[in-house]
Design an enzyme around this catalytic site. Structure first.
Site, PDB file in Angstrom:
ATOM      1  N   CYS A   1      15.131  11.282   2.066  1.00  0.00           N
ATOM      2  CA  CYS A   1      13.813  11.697   1.573  1.00  0.00           C
ATOM      3  C   CYS A   1      13.317  10.741   0.499  1.00  0.00           C
ATOM      4  O   CYS A   1      14.008  10.472  -0.482  1.00  0.00           O
ATOM      5  CB  CYS A   1      13.901  13.117   1.020  1.00  0.00           C
ATOM      6  SG  CYS A   1      12.362  13.692   0.266  1.00  0.00           S
TER       7      CYS A   1
ATOM      8  N   CYS B   1     -11.424 -13.397 -10.757  1.00  0.00           N
ATOM      9  CA  CYS B   1     -11.200 -14.836 -10.867  1.00  0.00           C
ATOM     10  C   CYS B   1     -10.256 -15.055 -12.052  1.00  0.00           C
ATOM     11  O   CYS B   1     -10.654 -14.887 -13.211  1.00  0.00           O
ATOM     12  CB  CYS B   1     -12.531 -15.543 -11.075  1.00  0.00           C
ATOM     13  SG  CYS B   1     -12.426 -17.334 -11.127  1.00  0.00           S
TER      14      CYS B   1
END
Length: 296
Positions: free
Chosen positions: A140, A118
């Site tokens: 890659c 919160c």
């Protein structure tokens, strides 16, 4: 590493509520703060340090009236400590780098984790995904990830897969060339420190965008050059930059980079993340030293 700002500097940068929350351990009013009901995709950064704290991927709608998250973007991004204020025992959440008070964490969140971070909106700076996330394929992903991780303003880089037809593909499936996915990196960045356009300028510098389905010794559609855009704005920036580069004669051959709409991004297996940090001698098709040079 913590960030130390003197009080005068911070007071000039922060609103009274931001100061009250981050430096006086205050709490803003529920349902009357900036991000409690925000559902847009994006990143939530530390209002002081600019570090990545939370993402919209982990945000959920709760009834508490403050932004709620199931987890931080990285465990190291926050610190938790016991808070005995107001005649209660709670677990306070603070930003690791700036030591700002953020809010509290409770055990009444959704499964599977069951946690609810919160957090005060005043401690956060929200940046929409269109301005803070890039999905790039440049061969890659080991070297591509390492290159972008070295850039100032980049907050986080994750190796993964995008652009295919198989749900949650494995590395072996992608390497077979049958899933349609490209080895892709998700680059999360702070647009106040580096722009999406400059991210793309680095992208075109660190690989060969004229090579079709190949980078270095890697061959196959999974190694194609691609930009996966999250919205039309990113597509426009990408298209215009390709035109600029070709008009300037930067390349002898046409640019073959695919410019497509982003799809589901699947993070790669854990052993692919930060691969070159774990294996300094590992294969890399990228000149990583270019990341330290200014763009021309």
């Amino acid at each position: 590493m913590s960030v130390h700002n003197n009080d005068d500097d911070l007071r000039s940068r922060l609103s009274p509520m931001q100061w009250h929350v981050t430096r006086e351990n205050g709490t803003e009013p529920p349902f009357a703060n900036e991000y409690w009901n925000t559902a847009e995709d994006g990143l939530y950064l530390d209002i002081i340090s600019g570090e990545l704290l939370f993402t919209s991927d982990d945000k959920f709608q709760s009834s508490c009236g403050w932004p709620s998250f199931t987890r931080p973007a990285r465990e190291s991004a926050v610190l938790e400590k016991t808070d005995y204020s107001h005649n209660m025992q709670r677990t306070e959440v603070r930003a690791s780098r700036s030591d700002s008070h953020l809010g509290h964490v409770f055990d009444d969140g959704p499964l599977p984790g069951g946690l609810r971070y919160c957090i005060n909106s005043a401690a956060l700076r929200f940046v929409p995904a269109s301005r803070s996330v890039a999905y790039l394929a440049a061969g890659c992903f080991w070297g591509t990830e390492a290159y972008f991780r070295a850039l100032a303003g980049v907050l986080d880089v994750t190796a993964g897969y995008m652009g295919g037809t198989v749900e949650a593909p494995t590395y072996e499936q992608v390497c077979s060339g049958t899933t349609g996915h490209a080895e892709t990196v998700r680059v999360r960045f702070d647009p106040e420190r580096i722009s999406y356009r400059d991210i793309l300028r680095h992208f075109f510098r660190m690989h060969d965008p004229t090579s079709l389905d190949r980078q270095g010794g890697d061959v196959g559609t999974q190694y194609r050059s691609a930009i996966f855009c999250v919205d039309d704005g990113q597509r426009e920036v990408s298209t215009n930059l390709v035109r600029e580069l070709e008009s300037a004669g930067r390349y002898a051959d046409p640019v073959v980079t695919e410019i497509a709409r982003s799809a589901v991004f699947y993070p790669a297996e854990g052993y692919h993340q930060r691969y070159l940090e774990q294996h300094p001698g590992g294969y890399c098709h990228v000149n990583l030293s270019l990341a330290n040079r200014p763009l021309d």
